[in-house]
Design a protein around this motif. Structure first.
Motif, short mmCIF file in Angstrom:
data_model
loop_
_atom_site.label_atom_id
_atom_site.label_comp_id
_atom_site.label_asym_id
_atom_site.label_seq_id
_atom_site.Cartn_x
_atom_site.Cartn_y
_atom_site.Cartn_z
N LEU A 83 -6.30 0.32 -9.28
CA LEU A 83 -5.59 0.50 -8.33
C LEU A 83 -6.10 1.33 -7.16
O LEU A 83 -5.98 1.10 -5.78
CB LEU A 83 -4.12 0.65 -8.37
N SER A 84 -6.83 2.43 -7.55
CA SER A 84 -7.05 3.53 -6.45
C SER A 84 -8.13 2.89 -5.55
O SER A 84 -9.23 2.48 -5.92
CB SER A 84 -7.73 4.62 -7.57
N GLY A 85 -7.77 3.21 -4.48
CA GLY A 85 -8.68 2.96 -3.46
C GLY A 85 -8.75 1.40 -2.82
O GLY A 85 -9.47 1.08 -1.84
N LYS A 86 -7.95 0.69 -3.52
CA LYS A 86 -7.58 -0.96 -3.27
C LYS A 86 -6.45 -1.28 -2.60
O LYS A 86 -5.39 -0.88 -2.76
CB LYS A 86 -7.63 -1.66 -4.57
N PRO A 87 -6.66 -2.02 -1.37
CA PRO A 87 -5.55 -2.30 -0.47
C PRO A 87 -4.53 -3.16 -1.23
O PRO A 87 -4.71 -4.03 -2.04
CB PRO A 87 -5.85 -2.98 0.51
N GLN A 88 -3.23 -2.77 -0.91
CA GLN A 88 -2.11 -3.53 -1.73
C GLN A 88 -1.39 -4.04 -0.76
O GLN A 88 -0.99 -3.72 0.26
CB GLN A 88 -1.32 -2.34 -2.52
N SER A 89 -0.66 -5.22 -1.17
CA SER A 89 0.45 -5.96 -0.26
C SER A 89 1.65 -5.08 0.04
O SER A 89 2.39 -5.44 1.01
CB SER A 89 0.70 -7.36 -0.90
N LYS B 20 0.03 1.35 0.60
CA LYS B 20 -0.67 0.08 0.87
C LYS B 20 -2.00 0.35 0.90
O LYS B 20 -2.98 -0.94 0.94
CB LYS B 20 -0.17 -0.60 2.15
N GLN B 21 -2.51 1.34 1.20
CA GLN B 21 -3.85 1.87 1.13
C GLN B 21 -4.70 2.02 -0.06
O GLN B 21 -5.61 2.07 -0.03
CB GLN B 21 -4.26 3.09 2.18
N GLY B 22 -3.66 1.97 -1.09
CA GLY B 22 -4.23 2.27 -2.48
C GLY B 22 -4.27 3.67 -2.92
O GLY B 22 -5.18 4.16 -3.82
N LYS B 23 -3.82 4.39 -2.39
CA LYS B 23 -3.53 5.75 -2.69
C LYS B 23 -2.81 5.87 -3.61
O LYS B 23 -1.29 5.52 -3.66
CB LYS B 23 -3.20 6.94 -1.45
N VAL B 24 -3.27 6.61 -5.02
CA VAL B 24 -2.30 6.51 -5.97
C VAL B 24 -1.86 8.20 -6.17
O VAL B 24 -2.84 9.05 -6.21
CB VAL B 24 -3.14 6.32 -7.45
N ARG B 25 -0.47 8.42 -6.24
CA ARG B 25 -0.04 9.77 -6.25
C ARG B 25 0.88 9.88 -7.21
O ARG B 25 1.93 9.24 -7.39
CB ARG B 25 0.62 10.16 -4.77
N PHE B 26 0.73 10.77 -8.15
CA PHE B 26 1.59 11.29 -9.32
C PHE B 26 2.65 11.73 -8.84
O PHE B 26 2.81 12.67 -8.09
CB PHE B 26 0.91 12.04 -10.30
N GLN B 27 3.90 11.61 -9.26
CA GLN B 27 5.39 12.24 -8.82
C GLN B 27 6.04 12.56 -10.30
O GLN B 27 6.06 11.86 -11.18
CB GLN B 27 6.00 11.38 -7.96
N PHE B 28 6.85 13.58 -10.28
CA PHE B 28 7.73 13.83 -11.10
C PHE B 28 8.97 13.65 -10.74
O PHE B 28 9.51 14.37 -9.75
CB PHE B 28 7.66 15.40 -11.85
N ARG B 29 10.11 12.79 -11.29
CA ARG B 29 11.13 12.65 -10.83
C ARG B 29 12.33 13.08 -11.46
O ARG B 29 12.39 12.89 -12.97
CB ARG B 29 11.33 11.08 -10.77
N TYR B 30 13.19 13.64 -11.16
CA TYR B 30 14.37 14.40 -11.99
C TYR B 30 15.72 14.33 -11.00
O TYR B 30 15.87 13.99 -9.95
CB TYR B 30 13.94 15.73 -12.28
N LYS B 31 16.41 15.07 -11.68
CA LYS B 31 18.07 15.18 -11.11
C LYS B 31 18.63 16.69 -11.21
O LYS B 31 18.15 17.31 -12.41
CB LYS B 31 18.96 14.34 -11.87
#
Length: 222
Positions: A10-16, A33-44
């Protein structure tokens, strides 16, 4: 579940469209959409959804993102907001207190008002400590780094510096007091000198005329 192979594809590949991927335990990856993959931590917190960025792939690898997630979960379990806690930890890492800054903090906030020989203390640090480990982060400086300085003072440097066994005891005592002063005030934390006494770094027999003085120092630094 996330996998390195899928992230690499997925990294660096354009997405729809923007994609939200999950690894579990709060870890996810957002793919732009530009293919940038960013890790995130989701919490409450208090029932409200939060998220914090952990870094972009491949600068941050999946295993590193998982380690960060475990750390964030530990902070959350202790009642801390992971985003705030991580920001504070990062600031501390990027601008660590050095050995020189810690010793100067003691000088400026204690020694100048309570030591009649503060100028001598400063001169000893300037000559024997700062040139060698003054730039080291105090919390990463090990006992062996201090001992190397003490050994250098005790033995001297051929053609440059005469042996000064008495100075070893003085510098050890002052450095121990300085680190304790910084620790109590939460300015910087180091316990690397806690277990050292004078006889660990200099023999009382080396300077018989000052044995009483060194004995007093040994007792004072226990």
């Amino acid at each position: 579940m996330l996998y390195e192979t899928s992230l690499r594809a997925l990294s660096g590949k354009p997405q729809s469209k923007i994609q939200e991927l999950s690894d579990g335990k709060g870890l996810g990856a957002r793919v732009s959409k530009q293919g940038k993959v960013r890790f995130q931590f989701r919490y409450k917190i208090n029932g409200k959804n939060r998220r914090m960025d952990l870094g972009d792939y491949p600068d941050v690898l999946l295993r590193q993102a998982r380690d960060m997630t475990e750390e964030c979960r530990s902070w959350l379990a202790e009642g801390h907001d992971p985003k705030l806690k991580r920001s504070m930890s990062r600031d501390k890492t990027l601008t660590p207190v050095t050995v020189k800054q810690a010793l100067e903090y003691w000088i400026d906030n204690y020694a100048r008002d309570n030591r009649v020989n503060v100028d001598k203390n400063i001169a000893q640090f300037n000559r024997h400590i700062y040139p060698y480990i003054g730039h080291f982060p105090i919390e990463q400086t090990e006992t062996r780094h201090w001992i190397e300085c003490f050994d250098r003072i005790r033995k001297g440097i051929k053609g440059k510096q005469r042996p000064a066994p008495v100075a070893v005891g003085q510098i050890l005592q002052n450095a121990k007091q300085a680190l304790r002063f910084c620790r109590v005030r939460r300015y910087a934390i180091s316990r690397e000198l806690d277990d050292l006494i004078v006889t660990d770094v200099v023999s009382l027999r080396q300077h018989s005329s000052t044995s009483l003085f060194l004995t007093d120092l040994m007792i004072a630094t226990k």
